[in-house]
Design an enzyme around this catalytic site. Structure first.
Site, mmCIF file in Angstrom:
data_model
loop_
_atom_site.group_PDB
_atom_site.id
_atom_site.type_symbol
_atom_site.label_atom_id
_atom_site.label_comp_id
_atom_site.label_asym_id
_atom_site.label_seq_id
_atom_site.Cartn_x
_atom_site.Cartn_y
_atom_site.Cartn_z
ATOM 1 N N ASP A 1 40.416 42.787 10.336
ATOM 2 C CA ASP A 1 40.186 42.574 11.766
ATOM 3 C C ASP A 1 39.926 41.100 12.082
ATOM 4 O OD1 ASP A 1 40.064 43.269 14.399
ATOM 5 O OD2 ASP A 1 37.991 43.994 14.348
ATOM 6 N N SER B 1 32.272 40.583 19.863
ATOM 7 C CA SER B 1 33.290 40.703 18.816
ATOM 8 C C SER B 1 34.022 39.384 18.612
ATOM 9 C CB SER B 1 34.307 41.789 19.183
ATOM 10 O OG SER B 1 33.736 43.059 19.102
ATOM 11 N N HIS C 1 41.123 42.727 16.999
ATOM 12 C CA HIS C 1 41.114 43.691 18.105
ATOM 13 C C HIS C 1 40.815 43.038 19.449
ATOM 14 C CE1 HIS C 1 36.631 43.957 17.386
ATOM 15 N NE2 HIS C 1 36.646 44.042 18.700
#
Length: 477
Positions: free
Chosen positions: A141, A214, A111
């Protein structure tokens, strides 16, 4: 006498020393500085840029009818639409990542880079390089990037997440909120967390993780990556001490496949499954509620090997199956084309099947095989808290059933019944009872009698709704 006293003293000293060392090993590290110095050169900040087309279809502002502003705004919008095309605007995003090889492979979250036109990598030294996407896996992911460098890059190895224990110290590093390289420390709060994905195996930690972290690494105290920071649980968007990192046990397999093939290649068994509940276990004579109950077997590897709906998968490739989640992860992590032994529970005994796995990515659109049609005269009967009947042409059209669908249609359900509590509704199609097909009311009556004669307290039904199958155990009392 003296030597006994001396021995006792030595033993006492050794005991105290052992206690001191144990306490020291379990206490917090004196400092994380050496570890931070060791791993910092391998952690990167990631900046992405994306061209976003502007919306030229702008709504007309709300102004009173007849107002002089009405003509003004109309002329303004017409000039925008009739003039030269508007340039797209640039959208940027920030994230983190880490280098896993000296030749420039970098791991991050999917993402972070999804849809990006440009990806720029900033190293701890301040050096910047452009990156290209090697491959991505939205299911976990994870994304793998590549940069070209004239000199070998510092990198970090993966560790074994399976040996991490709740309470172990961990350290996270990344680019929180775009503030640049930042380190936070905490402990493993929980293991084997599942959020929403099929292959989830998250490590929960209280190390501070915020937006921008992230894709960054979660380290053990040896400087090995045991997780990729992916998500937080927060009511306000900031860290409240509940962060999740995808375990290295999952990530390493994904990265290896992305590096070799540019895509994932997961094993595929070819079954639809559900968890075995205590009442389902009792209905089929299983001693404990464990394994994965097969609800459907479309055309594929399992069907070719002889697996049937109603089988309970107890063991896969030499490992016991606890539930559906465990089976899905184990099958997905098994090599495509591998022949595995699968032990199933069927009609009171176990059978061993040898199944050669297919590839999940090419089988997503597999269509279940249909059973032959055996039309019956219309009939209806109340049983087990439901009003059930055979399929008529009108019901087939009304419920959008396939031309070859067979079974008994649930026409009504008593809202005070167990059937209603377990989710049965009008329009459901009962295709099996007691793990045998039913197409007439006599079939269902026979299955009920057989279950009672066998001392069963419940009857297992296979129910389909909009083509999706599930098993439901209903009490016979």
């Amino acid at each position: 006498m003296l030597w006994r006293t001396g021995l006792a003293v030595l033993l006492g000293i050794a005991f105290l020393l052992g206690q001191t060392l144990t306490a020291s090993a379990r206490s917090a590290p004196e400092s994380f500085a050496d570890l931070a110095d060791q791993i910092s050169p391998s952690v990167v900040n990631i900046t992405t840029s994306t061209n976003v087309a502007r919306n030229t279809q702008q709504p007309m502002p709300q102004v009173p009818e007849g107002s002089p502003f009405e003509d003004f705004f109309r002329d303004f919008l017409d000039r925008q639409e009739d003039g030269s095309p508007q340039r797209p605007r640039r959208s940027s995003a920030l994230g983190s990542g880490f280098v896993i090889s000296e030749d420039g492979f970098i791991v991050t979250n999917n993402h972070v880079i999804e849809g990006a036109d440009e990806i720029q990598i900033e190293f701890f030294s301040g050096r910047e390089l452009d990156a290209t996407v090697v491959g991505t896996d939205p299911n976990t992911d994870i994304a793998l990037l590549k940069v070209e460098s004239d000199t070998p890059l510092p990198f970090v190895p993966f560790g074994n997440s399976d040996v991490m224990r709740v309470g172990d110290w961990v350290m996270a590093m990344g680019n929180p909120l775009g503030q640049g390289f930042s380190v936070s420390a905490g402990i493993v709060s929980a293991r084997n967390r599942a959020l929403s994905g099929t292959y989830d195996d998250y490590i929960q930690t209280d190390a501070a993780i915020n937006r921008g972290n992230s894709g960054g690494p979660l380290f053990n105290m040896q400087g090995e990556v045991i997780g990729v920071n992916t998500a937080i649980l927060s009511p306000n968007g900031g860290s409240i001490g509940i962060g999740f990192a995808m375990s290295s046990a999952v990530v390493t397999k994904v990265v290896d496949q992305l590096q070799e093939f540019g895509e994932t290649r997961r094993g595929w068994l070819g079954v639809r499954i559900q968890d075995v509940t205590p009442d389902v276990a009792e209905a089929i004579g299983l001693e404990e509620a464990a394994g994965a109950l097969v609800t459907d077997v479309p055309e594929g590897p399992a069907r070719e090997a002889g697996m049937e709906a109603g089988d309970v998968i107890m063991s896969f490739d030499g490992a016991d199956v606890a539930d559906t989640r465990a089976l899905v992860r184990r099958v997905g992590n098994t090599d495509v084309g591998k022949a595995v032994r699968v032990i199933v529970f069927r009609e009171g005994s176990t059978q061993t099947l040898r199944i050669t796995l297919g590839r999940r990515e090419t089988a997503e659109g597999a269509v279940p095989a249909a059973a032959p049609n055996t039309p019956e005269a219309p009939a209806e009967k109340d049983m087990m808290g439901m009003s059930v009947g055979t399929i008529t042409p009108e019901l087939r059209e009304q419920l959008s059933l396939d031309a070859d669908a067979e079974g008994l249609v649930v026409k009504d359900v008593d809202e005070t019944s167990e059937a209603y509590e377990k989710g049965l509704r009008a329009g459901d199609l009962i295709t099996e009872a007691g793990q045998q097909k039913v197409s007439t009311l006599e079939d269902l009556d026979t299955r009920i009698s057989e279950a009672k004669d066998a001392g069963r307290k419940s009857l297992l039904l296979l129910v389909r709704r909009a083509g999706e199958p599930r098993f439901v155990a209903l009490s016979l009392e």
